[in-house]
Write a protein that holds these residues in place. Sequence first.
Motif, PDB file in Angstrom:
ATOM      1  N   TRP A 131       0.665  -1.236  -0.107  1.00  0.00           N
ATOM      2  CA  TRP A 131      -0.088  -0.018  -0.104  1.00  0.00           C
ATOM      3  C   TRP A 131       0.784   1.235   0.159  1.00  0.00           C
ATOM      4  N   LYS A 132       2.157   1.155   0.514  1.00  0.00           N
ATOM      5  CA  LYS A 132       2.789   2.552   0.576  1.00  0.00           C
ATOM      6  C   LYS A 132       3.289   2.745  -0.874  1.00  0.00           C
ATOM      7  N   THR A 133       3.711   1.691  -1.598  1.00  0.00           N
ATOM      8  CA  THR A 133       3.890   1.998  -3.287  1.00  0.00           C
ATOM      9  C   THR A 133       2.974   2.861  -3.582  1.00  0.00           C
ATOM     10  N   VAL A 134       1.710   2.275  -3.565  1.00  0.00           N
ATOM     11  CA  VAL A 134       0.373   2.938  -4.302  1.00  0.00           C
ATOM     12  C   VAL A 134       0.237   4.157  -3.756  1.00  0.00           C
ATOM     13  N   HIS A 135       0.383   4.260  -2.443  1.00  0.00           N
ATOM     14  CA  HIS A 135       0.100   5.816  -1.959  1.00  0.00           C
ATOM     15  C   HIS A 135       1.151   6.546  -2.440  1.00  0.00           C
ATOM     16  N   LYS A 136       2.427   6.238  -2.340  1.00  0.00           N
ATOM     17  CA  LYS A 136       3.490   7.098  -2.727  1.00  0.00           C
ATOM     18  C   LYS A 136       3.555   7.369  -4.231  1.00  0.00           C
ATOM     19  N   ARG A 137       3.116   6.617  -5.022  1.00  0.00           N
ATOM     20  CA  ARG A 137       3.177   6.873  -6.493  1.00  0.00           C
ATOM     21  C   ARG A 137       1.957   8.012  -6.715  1.00  0.00           C
ATOM     22  N   HIS A 138       0.797   7.600  -6.315  1.00  0.00           N
ATOM     23  CA  HIS A 138      -0.206   8.719  -6.457  1.00  0.00           C
ATOM     24  C   HIS A 138       0.237   9.975  -5.938  1.00  0.00           C
ATOM     25  N   ALA A 139       0.968  10.077  -4.788  1.00  0.00           N
ATOM     26  CA  ALA A 139       1.505  11.468  -4.181  1.00  0.00           C
ATOM     27  C   ALA A 139       2.135  12.205  -5.232  1.00  0.00           C
ATOM     28  N   LEU A 140       3.179  11.331  -5.681  1.00  0.00           N
ATOM     29  CA  LEU A 140       4.427  12.120  -6.487  1.00  0.00           C
ATOM     30  C   LEU A 140       3.662  12.276  -7.966  1.00  0.00           C
ATOM     31  N   TRP A 141       2.915  11.480  -8.374  1.00  0.00           N
ATOM     32  CA  TRP A 141       2.240  12.023  -9.656  1.00  0.00           C
ATOM     33  C   TRP A 141       1.220  13.121  -9.553  1.00  0.00           C
ATOM     34  N   SER A 142       0.794  13.130  -8.478  1.00  0.00           N
ATOM     35  CA  SER A 142      -0.069  14.558  -8.069  1.00  0.00           C
ATOM     36  C   SER A 142       0.693  15.639  -8.328  1.00  0.00           C
ATOM     37  N   ALA A 143       1.981  15.509  -7.358  1.00  0.00           N
ATOM     38  CA  ALA A 143       2.928  16.589  -7.265  1.00  0.00           C
ATOM     39  C   ALA A 143       3.583  17.217  -8.483  1.00  0.00           C
ATOM     40  N   ASP A 144       4.024  16.200  -9.331  1.00  0.00           N
ATOM     41  CA  ASP A 144       4.783  16.500 -10.510  1.00  0.00           C
ATOM     42  C   ASP A 144       3.885  16.768 -11.539  1.00  0.00           C
ATOM     43  N   GLY A 145       2.610  16.461 -11.559  1.00  0.00           N
ATOM     44  CA  GLY A 145       1.877  16.662 -12.892  1.00  0.00           C
ATOM     45  C   GLY A 145       1.655  15.516 -13.869  1.00  0.00           C
ATOM     46  N   THR A 146       2.008  14.456 -13.316  1.00  0.00           N
ATOM     47  CA  THR A 146       1.784  13.364 -14.243  1.00  0.00           C
ATOM     48  C   THR A 146       0.211  12.916 -14.528  1.00  0.00           C
ATOM     49  N   TRP A 147      -0.535  13.224 -13.404  1.00  0.00           N
ATOM     50  CA  TRP A 147      -1.944  13.154 -13.732  1.00  0.00           C
ATOM     51  C   TRP A 147      -2.455  14.019 -14.833  1.00  0.00           C
ATOM     52  N   THR A 148      -2.048  15.432 -14.614  1.00  0.00           N
ATOM     53  CA  THR A 148      -2.451  16.211 -15.412  1.00  0.00           C
ATOM     54  C   THR A 148      -1.988  16.111 -17.071  1.00  0.00           C
ATOM     55  N   MET A 149      -0.624  15.607 -17.110  1.00  0.00           N
ATOM     56  CA  MET A 149      -0.328  15.352 -18.398  1.00  0.00           C
ATOM     57  C   MET A 149      -1.020  14.101 -19.081  1.00  0.00           C
ATOM     58  N   LEU A 150      -1.326  13.024 -18.166  1.00  0.00           N
ATOM     59  CA  LEU A 150      -2.258  11.860 -18.986  1.00  0.00           C
ATOM     60  C   LEU A 150      -3.504  12.410 -19.433  1.00  0.00           C
ATOM     61  N   LEU A 151      -4.077  13.272 -18.442  1.00  0.00           N
ATOM     62  CA  LEU A 151      -5.366  13.976 -18.519  1.00  0.00           C
ATOM     63  C   LEU A 151      -5.489  14.724 -20.096  1.00  0.00           C
ATOM     64  N   ARG A 152      -4.746  15.602 -20.121  1.00  0.00           N
ATOM     65  CA  ARG A 152      -4.432  16.435 -21.292  1.00  0.00           C
ATOM     66  C   ARG A 152      -3.986  15.633 -22.739  1.00  0.00           C
ATOM     67  N   HIS A 153      -3.332  14.684 -22.533  1.00  0.00           N
ATOM     68  CA  HIS A 153      -2.880  13.790 -23.623  1.00  0.00           C
ATOM     69  C   HIS A 153      -4.234  12.955 -24.142  1.00  0.00           C
ATOM     70  N   VAL A 154      -5.163  12.517 -23.194  1.00  0.00           N
ATOM     71  CA  VAL A 154      -6.392  12.061 -23.795  1.00  0.00           C
ATOM     72  C   VAL A 154      -7.377  12.896 -24.500  1.00  0.00           C
ATOM     73  N   GLN A 155      -7.332  14.167 -23.842  1.00  0.00           N
ATOM     74  CA  GLN A 155      -8.080  15.333 -24.240  1.00  0.00           C
ATOM     75  C   GLN A 155      -7.561  15.555 -25.685  1.00  0.00           C
ATOM     76  N   ALA A 156      -6.495  15.685 -25.904  1.00  0.00           N
ATOM     77  CA  ALA A 156      -5.894  15.861 -27.197  1.00  0.00           C
ATOM     78  C   ALA A 156      -6.205  14.799 -28.216  1.00  0.00           C
ATOM     79  N   ALA A 157      -6.035  13.777 -27.932  1.00  0.00           N
ATOM     80  CA  ALA A 157      -6.391  12.538 -28.933  1.00  0.00           C
ATOM     81  C   ALA A 157      -8.019  12.847 -28.952  1.00  0.00           C
ATOM     82  N   ALA A 158      -8.908  12.875 -28.243  1.00  0.00           N
ATOM     83  CA  ALA A 158     -10.291  13.188 -28.504  1.00  0.00           C
ATOM     84  C   ALA A 158     -10.477  14.557 -29.389  1.00  0.00           C
ATOM     85  N   ASP A 159      -9.915  15.524 -29.046  1.00  0.00           N
ATOM     86  CA  ASP A 159     -10.103  16.913 -29.939  1.00  0.00           C
ATOM     87  C   ASP A 159      -9.526  16.494 -31.495  1.00  0.00           C
TER      88      ASP A 159
END
Length: 305
Positions: free
Chosen positions: A53-81
């Motif tokens: 569980w520590k691995t899952v939590h830490k991965r989510h916290a890091l991707w929230s901090a460095d913008g990885t989740w935002t990058m993934l979301l915008r890529h999916v939006q770009a593909a749809a556009d």
Amino acid sequence: MTDDEWAALEPLLPVSNNRCGRWRDHRQVINGIIHRLGTGVQWRELPERFGPWKTVHKRHALWSADGTWTMLLRHVQAAADAEGDIDWNINVDSTVTRAHQHAAGAPKAPPPSPGFSKGAPRRSVQQAGGGEPARPAGGGGEAGEGIGRSRGGLTTKIHVATEGRCRPLGLLITPGQRADCTQFEPVMDQVRVPRMGLGRPRRTPDSVSADKAYSNRTIRGYLRKRGIRHVIPEKKDHKAARLRRGSRGGRPPGFDKARYKDRNTVEWAIGKLKQFRAVATRYDKRGYVYPGTVTAAALLIWLRS
């Protein structure tokens, strides 16, 4: 995640550049994050099939901090556009989420460095979650983590700009007592869909619709300056003041009833976000982790639409 959803994300995920180890399987960890999003379960209570569980939590916290989740979301939006699958008639609104008692009382400490994540792209923390982190209002404390105090207790507000097919385009997290009208321009600035090829990201919608909470001269002037058609009903007191001034009060703002009927798409989008229990109730202490939680939920909405 289904095979199709995984195929859309796998090429975009960071790879390890650490000689001492490798990333645990991304798909296993993301499935653990999805499980927590849907159930709101404590990180310690994640089933063993998702790994430590520590691995899952830490991965989510890091991707929230460095913008990885935002990058993934915008890529999916770009593909749809690129496929013409985005309805650029945008609707803006907000929703309040109750902060769990354990979400309060975070120690005053900066978020982890964006470069700390193994192989993750370096981005500013302001991009995490599609919005800038909430800044302290007159001092710090809970306000600096995006938690405010209102009649409902500790609350956080999610400002959402959605396209015409009930999918979030821009997200912004603020303390719960922030007025909607003051956050209109910041949430519109989060609408930024990249191009798959050359060109600047698209930021200008075809039209914008919002309720009376966004009815003021500042917002209307901002939209006119950008050349954006808008449908925002006029408040009764604003109308009365305009009529009292006579010809000096100016003309009434235009209002398209047929277009305004489509404003409920933002309500549908908010309903989809709140289907995730970790979004409907804020359990995250940190002001950079909860935007990542909301962005991850928005990413799933786009992948499953």
